[in-house]
Motif scaffolding. Structure first.
Motif: not given
Length: 410
Positions: A231-259
């Motif tokens: 379970a990773l944090g730091h990146i604000h998107r839900t990202i699969t770093v490695n599906k086979d190893k089940n390494i994921y970023y959940s993403g942020s609570l709300i969007n903070q950047f207009f981009d």
């Protein structure tokens, strides 16, 4: 065993001076409801609880109320680690009270304690040590969490040795907790760090590795231990770093950047001692941030009217004698103060309004960095050096890193 993985709440964050706390409270209520709906056994908050190292009293109240609600009187364990935006000492100080609710706030890997063992609850902590906590459930399952709050030499009270690679040091810090993993336990890494997948195309990999030489990225391979889920944090998107190893970023609570107008989510994960059985990506109902470049006040009114439920940034770029696509008429480049006031009055979803006039463009081609956001500075740099638009994920990583505390002298 079922966990809910979330992170990067950034309670107290603002977007271009817009206070987002009311939105954050609503999103946190949704997470509480989701945790109850799925009857999760544990909530993992992977860092960046707050937006500031010194959060306001109101921000702390929101956090404490939320984690107590999540704990369901101890039937759901709550584990939160410090991110780069959190003061590790300040975050972990309330543990003398919180672990009575099955709540564990971890700022440092060498300062984890269990003060209370309530064996009458659905899940409870049984042992702990440097960098880990072990839990037991009424179903008879045992779970070990290896914890890695935001890693830095400063925070971990260590000096960098000559020739030592940051990646190797982070691996040793994580192994302190991961050494408690066993074959008969559910094993979970929890970390607040920048990582990236190895299966990237050459251009993407070059972008990540170039930044990693400056910004303390860690190779995903350090998480390739006996963990069933990371379970990773730091990146604000839900990202699969490695599906086979089940390494994921959940993403942020709300969007903070207009981009970034991507959806925000929490991850619901079912595990047993054989590994991950199921992962559900559950979206949060939050406002999106949208950015529009227009050529007239009429066009500004249109995009704001077409996006009433979103938060909008409008840039009016003044152009002489251009046909307006809204009403097929020719307009003049002159924009009055009353025009701008009317836009703000009629559209509460307007967050930021900028006007680029022809006169300003003709007068000078020099733009001061103090008048630009970090996002715009990054865009200009990539366009100047590479002649292309920046990769959105790399850009978000850069923006997140730019928000780190300056005292992190690694």
């Amino acid at each position: 065993m079922r966990i809910l993985h979330t992170g990067d709440w950034h309670i107290g964050a603002k977007t271009d001076d817009l206070d987002r706390l009311a939105e954050q409270k609503e999103a946190l209520k949704q997470i509480v409801d989701i945790s109850k709906k799925y009857e999760v056994d544990m909530v993992i908050i992977a860092g960046d609880i707050y937006s500031s190292l010194v959060p306001s009293a109101e921000d702390e109240e929101v956090f404490y109320k939320t984690i107590v609600d999540l704990s369901r009187n101890g039937d759901c364990a709550v584990v939160a680690i410090a991110g780069n935006h959190d003061d590790p000492r300040r975050l972990s100080n309330p543990n003398i009270f919180t672990d009575k609710f099955g709540i564990f706030l971890v700022g440092y890997i060498d300062d984890i304690k269990i003060n209370n063992k309530n064996t009458d609850t659905n899940i409870y902590a049984t042992k702990c040590g440097k960098g880990f906590i072990e839990f037991h459930t009424k179903k008879g399952e045992d779970c070990v969490l290896a914890l890695l709050p935001f890693p830095s030499y400063y925070r971990y009270r260590e000096l960098k040795k000559e020739g030592e690679k940051f990646n190797d040091k982070v691996k040793s810090w994580l192994e302190a907790g991961a050494s408690a993993f066993r074959d008969d336990t559910i094993n979970i890494n929890v970390a607040h760090a920048m990582s990236y997948g190895v299966d990237l195309d050459p251009e993407e990999f070059q972008s990540y590795t170039t930044l990693s030489t400056t910004f303390n990225y860690v190779d995903q391979k350090i998480f390739h231990n006996k963990a069933h889920y990371t379970a990773l944090g730091h990146i604000h998107r839900t990202i699969t770093v490695n599906k086979d190893k089940n390494i994921y970023y959940s993403g942020s609570l709300i969007n903070q950047f207009f981009d970034d107008s991507s959806e925000t989510n929490v991850l619901i994960v079912d595990l047993d001692k054989n590994g991950v059985q199921n992962i559900i990506k559950h979206p949060l109902n939050v406002k999106l941030l949208k950015r529009f470049m227009v050529n007239s006040v009429a066009q500004a009114h249109k995009v704001l009217k077409d996006n009433p439920d979103d938060l909008v940034k409008v840039i009016i770029q003044d152009v002489d004698n251009v046909d307006d696509e809204v009403d097929n008429t020719t307009y003049t480049p002159y924009i009055t103060t009353n025009d701008l006031k009317k836009l703000r009055k009629e559209h509460p979803n307007l967050v930021t309004l900028s006007v680029i006039t022809n006169q300003a463009k003709q007068t000078s081609n020099i733009v001061s960095k103090k008048d630009l956001t970090n996002s715009e500075i990054f865009d200009n740099f990539i366009k100047h050096r590479l002649g292309t638009e920046p990769d959105p994920e790399v850009k978000e990583l850069f923006l997140s890193l730019m928000s780190e505390g300056l005292y992190e002298a690694d």
